[in-house]
Structures are given as C-alpha cells and as structure tokens.
Design a protein around this motif. Structure first.
Motif, PDB file in Angstrom:
ATOM      1  N   ALA A   1      50.976  31.839  16.701  1.00 23.80           N
ATOM      2  CA  ALA A   1      51.156  31.564  15.274  1.00 23.80           C
ATOM      3  C   ALA A   1      51.027  32.826  14.434  1.00 23.80           C
ATOM      4  CB  ALA A   1      50.144  30.517  14.820  1.00 23.80           C
ATOM      5  N   LYS A   2      50.145  33.729  14.848  1.00 26.27           N
ATOM      6  CA  LYS A   2      49.976  34.975  14.095  1.00 26.27           C
ATOM      7  C   LYS A   2      51.263  35.786  14.033  1.00 26.27           C
ATOM      8  CE  LYS A   2      45.041  35.517  15.086  1.00 26.27           C
ATOM      9  NZ  LYS A   2      44.005  36.318  15.784  1.00 26.27           N
TER      10      LYS A   2
ATOM     11  N   VAL B   1      54.265  34.716  13.699  1.00 23.13           N
ATOM     12  CA  VAL B   1      55.289  34.165  12.809  1.00 23.13           C
ATOM     13  C   VAL B   1      54.814  34.064  11.363  1.00 23.13           C
ATOM     14  CG1 VAL B   1      56.378  32.883  14.677  1.00 23.13           C
ATOM     15  CG2 VAL B   1      54.614  31.778  13.310  1.00 23.13           C
ATOM     16  N   THR B   2      53.609  34.595  11.071  1.00 20.14           N
ATOM     17  CA  THR B   2      53.123  34.606   9.693  1.00 20.14           C
ATOM     18  C   THR B   2      53.607  35.863   8.982  1.00 20.14           C
ATOM     19  OG1 THR B   2      51.054  35.673  10.369  1.00 20.14           O
ATOM     20  CG2 THR B   2      51.073  33.261  10.267  1.00 20.14           C
ATOM     21  N   LYS B   3      53.603  35.833   7.674  1.00 21.90           N
ATOM     22  CA  LYS B   3      54.068  36.983   6.887  1.00 21.90           C
ATOM     23  C   LYS B   3      53.104  38.165   6.983  1.00 21.90           C
ATOM     24  CE  LYS B   3      56.776  34.324   3.556  1.00 21.90           C
ATOM     25  NZ  LYS B   3      57.014  34.000   2.122  1.00 21.90           N
ATOM     26  N   SER B   4      51.808  37.856   7.079  1.00 18.74           N
ATOM     27  CA  SER B   4      50.815  38.928   7.122  1.00 18.74           C
ATOM     28  C   SER B   4      50.494  39.378   8.537  1.00 18.74           C
ATOM     29  CB  SER B   4      49.525  38.464   6.436  1.00 18.74           C
ATOM     30  OG  SER B   4      48.926  37.411   7.170  1.00 18.74           O
ATOM     31  N   GLY B   5      50.943  38.607   9.535  1.00 17.13           N
ATOM     32  CA  GLY B   5      50.603  38.919  10.917  1.00 17.13           C
ATOM     33  C   GLY B   5      49.211  38.486  11.291  1.00 17.13           C
ATOM     34  N   ASN B   6      48.592  37.659  10.426  1.00 14.90           N
ATOM     35  CA  ASN B   6      47.239  37.180  10.688  1.00 14.90           C
ATOM     36  C   ASN B   6      47.152  35.704  10.299  1.00 14.90           C
ATOM     37  OD1 ASN B   6      44.556  37.328  11.467  1.00 14.90           O
ATOM     38  ND2 ASN B   6      43.839  38.014   9.460  1.00 14.90           N
ATOM     39  N   LEU B   7      46.148  35.008  10.823  1.00 12.60           N
ATOM     40  CA  LEU B   7      45.961  33.596  10.506  1.00 12.60           C
ATOM     41  C   LEU B   7      44.462  33.315  10.501  1.00 12.60           C
ATOM     42  CD1 LEU B   7      47.795  31.057  10.018  1.00 12.60           C
ATOM     43  CD2 LEU B   7      47.361  30.451  12.396  1.00 12.60           C
ATOM     44  N   ASN B   8      43.881  33.292   9.286  1.00  9.53           N
ATOM     45  CA  ASN B   8      42.438  33.085   9.199  1.00  9.53           C
ATOM     46  C   ASN B   8      42.076  31.614   9.389  1.00  9.53           C
ATOM     47  OD1 ASN B   8      42.864  31.757   6.706  1.00  9.53           O
ATOM     48  ND2 ASN B   8      42.609  33.662   5.563  1.00  9.53           N
ATOM     49  N   GLU B   9      40.777  31.351   9.434  1.00 12.17           N
ATOM     50  CA  GLU B   9      40.312  30.003   9.720  1.00 12.17           C
ATOM     51  C   GLU B   9      40.737  28.995   8.663  1.00 12.17           C
ATOM     52  OE1 GLU B   9      38.494  32.677  10.183  1.00 12.17           O
ATOM     53  OE2 GLU B   9      37.868  32.590  12.287  1.00 12.17           O
TER      54      GLU B   9
ATOM     55  N   PHE C   1      40.014  13.940  27.471  1.00 14.64           N
ATOM     56  CA  PHE C   1      41.218  14.664  27.882  1.00 14.64           C
ATOM     57  C   PHE C   1      41.872  15.382  26.696  1.00 14.64           C
ATOM     58  CE2 PHE C   1      40.960  11.995  31.672  1.00 14.64           C
ATOM     59  CZ  PHE C   1      41.423  12.858  32.662  1.00 14.64           C
ATOM     60  N   LEU C   2      41.936  14.717  25.551  1.00 13.01           N
ATOM     61  CA  LEU C   2      42.567  15.322  24.373  1.00 13.01           C
ATOM     62  C   LEU C   2      41.730  16.479  23.821  1.00 13.01           C
ATOM     63  CD1 LEU C   2      43.827  12.097  22.558  1.00 13.01           C
ATOM     64  CD2 LEU C   2      45.227  13.837  23.680  1.00 13.01           C
ATOM     65  N   THR C   3      40.400  16.317  23.834  1.00 11.89           N
ATOM     66  CA  THR C   3      39.528  17.388  23.344  1.00 11.89           C
ATOM     67  C   THR C   3      39.635  18.630  24.228  1.00 11.89           C
ATOM     68  OG1 THR C   3      37.962  15.733  22.492  1.00 11.89           O
ATOM     69  CG2 THR C   3      37.162  17.989  22.731  1.00 11.89           C
ATOM     70  N   ALA C   4      39.665  18.426  25.541  1.00  8.77           N
ATOM     71  CA  ALA C   4      39.829  19.552  26.459  1.00  8.77           C
ATOM     72  C   ALA C   4      41.188  20.217  26.264  1.00  8.77           C
ATOM     73  CB  ALA C   4      39.686  19.069  27.902  1.00  8.77           C
ATOM     74  N   SER C   5      42.229  19.421  26.092  1.00  3.97           N
ATOM     75  CA  SER C   5      43.572  19.968  25.870  1.00  3.97           C
ATOM     76  C   SER C   5      43.624  20.770  24.576  1.00  3.97           C
ATOM     77  CB  SER C   5      44.595  18.822  25.809  1.00  3.97           C
ATOM     78  OG  SER C   5      44.603  18.092  27.008  1.00  3.97           O
ATOM     79  N   TYR C   6      42.935  20.276  23.549  1.00  2.00           N
ATOM     80  CA  TYR C   6      42.918  20.964  22.257  1.00  2.00           C
ATOM     81  C   TYR C   6      42.256  22.334  22.376  1.00  2.00           C
ATOM     82  CZ  TYR C   6      41.957  21.744  17.285  1.00  2.00           C
ATOM     83  OH  TYR C   6      41.888  22.274  16.024  1.00  2.00           O
ATOM     84  N   SER C   7      41.090  22.384  23.010  1.00  2.00           N
ATOM     85  CA  SER C   7      40.382  23.658  23.125  1.00  2.00           C
ATOM     86  C   SER C   7      41.130  24.641  24.028  1.00  2.00           C
ATOM     87  CB  SER C   7      38.967  23.432  23.662  1.00  2.00           C
ATOM     88  OG  SER C   7      38.991  22.869  24.954  1.00  2.00           O
ATOM     89  N   LEU C   8      41.830  24.137  25.036  1.00  2.00           N
ATOM     90  CA  LEU C   8      42.568  25.007  25.956  1.00  2.00           C
ATOM     91  C   LEU C   8      43.840  25.577  25.324  1.00  2.00           C
ATOM     92  CD1 LEU C   8      42.229  22.942  29.250  1.00  2.00           C
ATOM     93  CD2 LEU C   8      41.266  25.207  28.846  1.00  2.00           C
ATOM     94  N   THR C   9      44.491  24.783  24.477  1.00  2.00           N
ATOM     95  CA  THR C   9      45.765  25.222  23.902  1.00  2.00           C
ATOM     96  C   THR C   9      45.606  25.954  22.572  1.00  2.00           C
ATOM     97  OG1 THR C   9      46.064  23.055  22.849  1.00  2.00           O
ATOM     98  CG2 THR C   9      47.071  23.378  25.013  1.00  2.00           C
ATOM     99  N   LEU C  10      44.491  25.718  21.889  1.00  3.56           N
ATOM    100  CA  LEU C  10      44.342  26.274  20.546  1.00  3.56           C
ATOM    101  C   LEU C  10      44.339  27.794  20.534  1.00  3.56           C
ATOM    102  CD1 LEU C  10      43.993  25.656  17.568  1.00  3.56           C
ATOM    103  CD2 LEU C  10      41.519  25.510  17.934  1.00  3.56           C
ATOM    104  N   ARG C  11      43.613  28.421  21.473  1.00  8.36           N
ATOM    105  CA  ARG C  11      43.575  29.886  21.493  1.00  8.36           C
ATOM    106  C   ARG C  11      44.963  30.482  21.692  1.00  8.36           C
ATOM    107  NH1 ARG C  11      38.662  32.720  22.071  1.00  8.36           N
ATOM    108  NH2 ARG C  11      39.989  34.539  22.152  1.00  8.36           N
ATOM    109  N   ARG C  12      45.754  29.884  22.595  1.00  6.25           N
ATOM    110  CA  ARG C  12      47.097  30.394  22.853  1.00  6.25           C
ATOM    111  C   ARG C  12      48.007  30.197  21.639  1.00  6.25           C
ATOM    112  NH1 ARG C  12      49.847  28.678  28.406  1.00  6.25           N
ATOM    113  NH2 ARG C  12      48.233  30.126  29.111  1.00  6.25           N
ATOM    114  N   VAL C  13      47.888  29.045  20.983  1.00  8.84           N
ATOM    115  CA  VAL C  13      48.703  28.773  19.801  1.00  8.84           C
ATOM    116  C   VAL C  13      48.299  29.679  18.646  1.00  8.84           C
ATOM    117  CG1 VAL C  13      49.270  27.023  18.065  1.00  8.84           C
ATOM    118  CG2 VAL C  13      49.169  26.393  20.471  1.00  8.84           C
ATOM    119  N   MET C  14      47.007  29.995  18.547  1.00  8.35           N
ATOM    120  CA  MET C  14      46.547  30.929  17.518  1.00  8.35           C
ATOM    121  C   MET C  14      47.278  32.257  17.618  1.00  8.35           C
ATOM    122  SD  MET C  14      42.405  30.590  17.418  1.00  8.35           S
ATOM    123  CE  MET C  14      41.554  29.115  16.902  1.00  8.35           C
TER     124      MET C  14
END
Length: 336
Positions: free
Chosen positions: A206-207, A209-217, A190-203
């Motif tokens: 997050a971009k 609110v960064t200074k460069s407008g980007n967030l690399n790996e 359940f946690l792994t599925a939640s992580y993969s589902l939410t990570l793209r949206r959070v990415m």
C-alpha cells in the motif's frame, strides 16, 4: 592544550565522538524498545476493554444485531479520524482507487474478523473466548512457517500443543457450552490469524501506491473502517438485522447509545493500537501479546458477568492461560 601537529589526531575528541555515537545508538535502541512496549501495552488495554464492553452490549442488553454494532463502531472511528484530519491535528493519505484496490482483500478479512467476534461473544463467556483465541496462535505460527519460511523451536510447538489441549478440555467442561458460539469463535481464529499474517505484506504494498510513499497508522485506520462501512451495510441486509433494529426498544434508551458510542471509541483505539503494535513487531509477537492479556481479561469476565463455572472448567482455563505465558517465553527465547 597545545595545538595539534599537522596530520595529528586528537584522541580525546575521538573518544568524545565515539561516546556521542554510542549515546545516539543507545537512544535509538531505547526509543524503538519503548515504541514496541508502549504500543503493546496500549493494544492490551484497548483489546481487553473492547471485549468486555462488547460482551456487555450483546449479553447484558441482549442486543441481537452484532453486525450493526460493528458498523456503528466503525462509523464512530471514521468520524473521529476525519474530524482530526480536517482540523489538522493528524495527517491522512487520500483514499485513491489504487489504494482501495490494494487494501480491499485485507479489509474483507478485517470485517469477517469483527463480525465473527461479535457472534461468538453473544453465545460464549469471556473466559472461554480468551482460551479459544489461543488457537489463533497455532494458526499464525503455522502460517508464518509456510508463508514466510519462519522456523519455530520445540518449546514453541509444545506451548502451541498445550493451547490446543486447553481449548478442547475447556470446551468439554464448559457449563454454558454453545455449539454455534464455538463455531463462530473457531472461524474468528482463522480470520484473525489471516489478518495478522496478511496485514504486514499489504502495508508494504500500500505504501507504494500512496502519494507520499508512506502510510501511517491513522491512514490505515481510516482506510480499514471506511471500506468496512459498505460491506457492513450489505451484511446487515443479508442477516436480516434491519427488521430487528426497527422494533427493538433498546435504540430508544440514551444509556444504550452512550455504551454503544463508548464501544465505538474503543473500536478506534484497538484499530490504531493493533496496527501500531503490528508495525513495531511481527505477526506472532502480535498474537502472543494478545494471549498474555487473557489472564486479567478472563478473571474480569468471570467476575463481571457472574459466569457459572466448575473446578474442571476453571482448571482448563487456567491451564490455557499458563500455556499462553509459556508460549510467550518460548517466543522471546527464540528471538521473534
């Protein structure tokens, strides 16, 4: 060649321009395809290695502090990324308060995913862990359907149903069945599925609110692992691992520290490759490739750790692995 008349068109040059444009487009497509293939391969290698090394530390050494192992691995990752950033080899975004607030929810899921994986590996053999992880694909597919209105065809649902059957039959025929381990593994799914589902949206958030407008790996790896450190320390005290660490003789063995450090390097590899791969593809593709690497992982787990198994259990594991392959083919034909 005669000079062109006024308003004339050089057809030969036009063909060459179109040829160059096609070549450029083909190069871009090939580059993108190779990025997805390379990131997927790197994710598979690091994922398999990480599971086997963690199993070795927790079972062969009988190390009873899974949260501490997770904390040390993340500390190694943070140290390496900070060092590379300080030397100017890589670039990372500064960890601002706004960025931390955006990333913190997904980081809590990330820590929970790592901890439950450690706990399940302590009690369950690698082959059964890989089959039970198929449940993650089911949860992810359902989540994509409800959260992102993504439809899956009949073949995908048949494959997912076969995965559930294989997980149930595998558990019923498991000669080393452990209820606590299975409970931790289902929670991990359940946690792994939640992580993969939410990570793209959070990415994407997050971009902004960064200074460069980007967030690399590397920035995401640094952010994830840095935020996990205080959470991990709290969990160590909550699960009373401090007393165990003070008395275990394992921490006085140089070879044990070597294996622990190697697992930390693999932790950095899987953090980077999972984000890289997820950035190149999508949540379900991320999960299905994870299901495909279970075939060599299951065989290696049974051989390396001398797992006692029966014909029925082996058949269930093989059935589950085939269901993963069928799921992958169905997703490819479905175009996602």
């Amino acid at each position: 060649m005669k000079p062109l008349e006024s308003g004339g068109i050089d057809l030969e040059d036009g063909k060459m321009d179109r040829g160059r444009q096609k070549s450029t487009r083909s190069s871009r497509i090939l580059k993108l395809h190779n990025q997805g293939l390379l990131s997927g391969f790197a994710y598979c290698i690091s994922s398999c290695s990480m599971i086997l090394v963690n199993k070795y530390v927790l079972s062969s050494y009988d190390f009873n502090a899974g949260i501490s192992l997770m904390l040390y691995q993340n500390l190694i990752s943070v140290t390496i990324v900070w060092a590379l950033s300080f030397l100017g080899i890589i670039s990372t975004e500064p960890l601002t308060l706004r960025l931390i607030k955006v990333w913190l929810p997904v980081n809590v899921i990330f820590v929970g995913m790592l901890v439950t994986s450690m706990f399940s590996l302590k009690y369950i053999n690698v082959a059964m862990v890989t089959v039970l992880k198929n449940v993650t694909n089911v949860i992810t597919a359902v989540g994509e359907m409800y959260l992102f209105s993504k439809n899956h065809d009949t073949r995908v649902w048949v494959a997912l149903f076969l995965m559930i059957i294989s997980a149930i039959s595998g558990g019923l025929t498991d000669m080393s069945f452990h209820a606590i381990g299975y409970a931790w593994q289902i929670t991990n799914c359940f946690l792994t599925a939640s992580y993969s589902l939410t990570l793209r949206r959070v990415m994407d958030t997050a971009k902004q609110v960064t200074k460069s407008g980007n967030l690399n790996e590397f920035s995401m790896v640094l952010l994830n692992n840095t935020l996990s450190l205080p959470v991990g320390i709290i969990l160590i005290f909550l699960f009373n691992e401090v007393d165990y660490l003070l008395h275990t003789p394992l921490l006085r063995l140089p070879t044990f520290w070597m294996v622990m450090t190697f697992s930390g390097i693999l932790g950095l590899a899987i953090s980077f490759t999972s984000m890289w791969f997820l950035h190149q593809t999508g949540a379900t593709t991320y999960s299905l490739v994870g299901s495909l690497n279970k075939i060599p992982l299951s065989v290696a787990g049974i051989i390396l750790f001398n797992v006692p198994t029966s014909l029925e259990n082996s058949a269930s594991i093989f059935f589950g692995l085939l269901a993963g392959v069928f799921f992958a083919r169905a997703k490819m034909k479905n175009g996602s």
